[in-house]
Design a protein around this motif. Structure first.
Motif, mmCIF file in Angstrom:
data_model
loop_
_atom_site.group_PDB
_atom_site.id
_atom_site.type_symbol
_atom_site.label_atom_id
_atom_site.label_comp_id
_atom_site.label_asym_id
_atom_site.label_seq_id
_atom_site.Cartn_x
_atom_site.Cartn_y
_atom_site.Cartn_z
ATOM 1 N N ALA A 137 34.628 60.184 93.976
ATOM 2 C CA ALA A 137 34.661 58.722 94.067
ATOM 3 C C ALA A 137 35.067 58.262 95.459
ATOM 4 O O ALA A 137 34.503 57.318 96.009
ATOM 5 N N GLU A 171 31.728 48.790 92.026
ATOM 6 C CA GLU A 171 32.155 50.053 91.449
ATOM 7 C C GLU A 171 32.655 49.768 90.035
ATOM 8 O O GLU A 171 33.326 48.768 89.793
ATOM 9 N N GLN A 185 33.788 52.003 86.126
ATOM 10 C CA GLN A 185 33.964 53.301 85.497
ATOM 11 C C GLN A 185 33.279 53.308 84.156
ATOM 12 O O GLN A 185 33.339 52.327 83.420
ATOM 13 N N HIS A 191 32.335 57.495 87.693
ATOM 14 C CA HIS A 191 32.315 56.291 88.515
ATOM 15 C C HIS A 191 30.887 55.917 88.847
ATOM 16 O O HIS A 191 30.088 56.785 89.198
#
Lengths: 309, 285
Positions: B231, B242, B244, B249
């Motif tokens: 990441a 970004e 999760q 990620h």
């Protein structure tokens, strides 16, 4: 464009059945009332004409009395239809440019290649022409039906009335006066319909309250502040005032149609009409100008108003 | 390829609030353009301006006409479905068909009959007696029978079930769309139009924030899925967003080098929803 306008008119008639239902109900009430014996002009009840005592009184007036009375009775039959026209116009015009904004179908109508002027024009035409003309047809039909009922009731009697029932001398002036009355109602209604269309196009919702409450409020304020009733009289004049404007001596008609020689002959229907004075009156012509401005305002409002209120 | 819609500096203020704030875009013919934005972004106002329902400041030509001044004329070439509920409830099906035939010079009754014949709609029914799906079918049959150059759809499938929504877009693609026609559509259900669009317009706070053909999306935007230990390296390449997902990620890049991304993890083509989040909710939120 012309055929497109005809479709706009047809659209209005699909939606607003009151255009023909209201005069039909009016005619039905007249017929039922006559059957029960309630229809009355002055002291003449149609159902009473078969009563020998009443008939004798009328015949005692002599001369022209009976055809004159017949014509007045025929014209009197049209009056409730004229009043029905006003009510129908009121509700129709108030709804005309607001109901489709309420249910958002205005977006469908506006997706058609029809200008706002044509849309408003079609609604104006229905209010000031179609509604009165349908009611006029119903009035003429009712005159024939009610006359037939009288004829039926009087058949077999020797009354002089029966001789005048179906003559051109009775009918032509009566029909002329009926048509003239319809013309007067049509012309007189232009500013009122214009006002209602404008209210209908402008207000976000509840056009009825918007059309009715502000004038009432004005009248109330006037009464409280100035102790006068000018505004109420203005409204009465712009609505029911059509009869006083188009016919002379309407207030006396009821009084003159008395049964008895001491009260004199009933007036001639053609003498009641005052077309020249009416058609050239400042009240009528001013009303037409104001009506045109109000309709232009309604077209303008229709353009910028949409479902957002 | 002709330009159907040309908007420059389109601005519309409601009081202090600006529904449109200098929106500039063009729509070419033969395209299916999605106008996408959050609630209150100005989508509906933009469509109203294009359809001549609202007056706006700025320059706007649709088919060479000023929409507000020439709405009636414009509507001969432009159809629109605002949303499914706007057919008047008192109208009968047959009356709707007759009316459109009567007032619309480019209406093809035979085509409308064809579309209606495939449905279970009874001609004598009033609109209020039809289900929501049927009302859509009827509206679509009316609109698809109009030989228009531009079709504007504003949330056309709002409130419909999945089956009706799918039928709606299937009919549109199979029976309506061709090279001559252009569709401009707004919807919240981005996923369901993702595969039919040729162009994308994002609008936010009255401005156009993205204007791109669909085919150039893979060239400009890439999505990278990496394991947590990569990441940091992925962040170095300056992603737009970004997030999760299931312990991995997910990054979105604009104008990044695909080879550099390939070395870090799995490279995918972003969906419209991913782009929407990146462009409109903005950056690393």
């Amino acid at each position: 464009m012309n055929s497109s306008f005809a479709w706009l008119i047809r659209r209005e008639l699909w939606e607003s059945r009151a255009v023909w239902v209201a005069p039909a109900i009016c005619g039905a009430i007249l017929i039922i009332a006559t059957l029960i014996g309630g229809l009355q002009v002055g002291e003449v009840r149609i159902a009473n004409l078969a009563d020998p005592a009443v008939a004798a009184k009328i015949e005692a007036l002599g001369g022209d009395a009976i055809p004159r009375l017949s014509r007045l009775l025929l014209l009197a039959i049209a009056v409730p239809f004229y009043i029905t026209v006003m009510f129908t116009q009121f509700f129709y015009a108030l709804d005309a440019l607001s109901s489709d904004r309420r249910d958002r179908s205005v977006l469908f109508w506006k997706s058609m290649p029809v200008s706002d002027a044509a849309t408003v024009g079609s609604k104006f035409a229905v209010a000031v022409l179609v509604i009165p003309l349908v009611a006029l047809a119903a009035a003429l039909l009712s005159q024939v039906v009610l006359s037939s009922m009288v004829a039926l009731k009087l058949s077999g009697t020797e009354l002089e009335f029966t001789q005048h029932l179906w003559t051109a001398g009775t009918w032509l002036p009566a029909i002329g006066a009926t048509l003239y009355g319809a013309l007067a109602v049509i012309l007189w209604s232009v500013p009122l319909v214009g006002w209602l269309l404008l209210v209908s196009a402008v207000v976000p919702r509840s056009p009825f309250l918007w059309a009715v409450l502000p004038p009432l409020a004005v009248a109330l304020v006037e009464d409280v502040l100035f102790d006068s009733s000018y505004f109420i009289h203005l409204i009465a004049e712009r609505t029911l005032g059509v009869f006083a404007a188009a016919f002379s001596g309407t207030e006396q008609v009821g009084a003159t149609v008395r049964i008895g020689p001491e009260d004199g002959l009933p007036p001639r229907v053609e003498h009641l009409m005052q077309p020249v004075e009416f058609l050239t009156s400042a009240d009528l012509l001013g009303g037409l100008v104001v009506g045109a401005l109000l309709v232009a305002g309604a077209i303008w409002a229709r353009r910028y108003r949409d479902d957002n209120g | 390829m002709a330009t159907l819609i040309e908007a420059r500096g389109l601005t519309k203020a409601y009081g202090a609030k600006r529904a449109l704030d200098g929106a500039t875009f063009t729509v070419e013919s033969g395209r299916i353009v999605g106008l996408i934005g959050p609630n209150g972004a100005g989508k509906t106002t933009a469509l109203k301006a294009i359809l001549g329902l609202a007056r706006c400041e700025g320059e706007l030509r649709v088919l060479g006409l000023d929409p507000y001044a020439d709405r009636a004329k414009l509507m001969q070439q432009v159809s629109f479905i605002a949303d499914v509920a706007v057919l008047p409830r008192w109208l009968k099906v047959q009356q709707a068909v007759d009316f459109v035939r009567g007032v619309h010079p480019r209406f093809r009754p035979d085509r409308c009959e064809q579309f209606l014949a495939r449905t279970n709609i009874d001609r004598r029914s009033k609109v209020k007696e039809l289900s929501k799906g049927m009302i859509t079918q009827l509206h679509l049959a009316l609109v698809m029978a109009i030989d228009a150059r531009l079709l504007v759809l504003d949330e056309p499938t709002l409130g419909l079930d999945i089956l009706s929504r799918k039928q709606f877009y299937d009919s549109l693609l199979n029976d309506y769309m061709d090279d001559e026609r252009t569709i401009l559509v707004t919807t919240h259900q981005v996923e369901e139009i993702e595969n039919i669009l040729t162009d994308l317009l994002f609008i936010d706070r009255g401005r156009i924030v993205l204007d791109t053909p669909m085919e150039s999306i893979p060239e400009k935007w890439l999505q990278l899925v990496v394991a947590p230990d990569r990441a940091g390296a992925a962040r170095e390449l300056k992603p737009l967003t970004e997030r999760q997902l299931l312990g991995r990620h997910v990054f979105l890049y604009e104008g990044a080098d695909p080879d550099a991304l390939e070395r870090l993890g799995e490279v995918r083509q972003p969906s419209i929803a991913d782009l929407f989040v990146a462009k409109i909710q903005g950056g690393l939120a």
